[in-house]
Design a protein around this motif. Structure first.
Motif: not given
Length: 170
Positions: A93-100, A108-115, A160-166
């Motif tokens: 398992d990995s906690e560091e997955r998704g889109v940042y 600085s980095w924000e995790l914007v897509l975490e499945i 996403t159509t809003d730059g990763g917000k949703t």
């Protein structure tokens, strides 16, 4: 293209993604480490790197625990906005997955897509006409000594159509 000079040998030998800043392609290069074809024997990475002098010098930009970075996207209209698709660990398992996403050039980095901790991002695409639109391909997978599990409920195409917000899943 007749001869080549190595510019990354002193760093990680396993590369999953290379991206040029479209606003400064002669100088600014990003490298995401870790082999992303996880079906056979693969090497791990140690994060993401950036060069601002055409590859002569490199700076680590984080993601040390990611093991595998599948893609790096620089917004063609704003070089400080960068997206990173992280596939994650192969053998667990990995906690560091998704889109940042970063809006400050990688400070600085924000995790914007975490499945979930089993599902990583295998590819990212940005719409060059509208950089608020991105697509992320995700795959739930796990490699064990006795088997390889590919696919599962976390897998799918996200938009996403809003730059990763949703994000919506297809």
């Amino acid at each position: 293209g007749v001869t080549f000079n190595s510019i990354f040998d002193d760093y990680c030998q396993s590369i999953g993604a290379v991206a040029l800043d479209p606003n400064d392609p002669d100088n600014t290069i990003y490298v995401g480490t870790g082999e992303t074809w996880t079906r056979n024997s693969v090497s791990v990475g140690d994060g993401m790197y950036k060069s601002v002098d055409g590859g002569s010098n490199w700076t680590k930009m984080g993601f040390e625990k990611s093991e595998r970075i599948a893609n790096i996207i620089v917004n063609p209209k704003n070089s400080k906005e960068i997206y990173v698709g992280v596939l994650g660990a192969l053998w667990g398992d990995s906690e560091e997955r998704g889109v940042y996403k970063t809006t400050d050039g990688g400070q600085s980095w924000e995790l914007v897509l975490e499945i979930d901790k089993y599902t990583g991002v295998t590819d990212l695409i940005i719409d060059p006409r509208n950089p608020q639109v991105l697509y992320a391909a995700a795959m739930q997978r796990s490699r064990k000594i006795f088997t390889y599990l590919g696919g599962g409920p976390g897998s799918g195409m996200h938009k996403t159509t809003d730059g990763g917000k949703t994000w919506d899943i297809s």
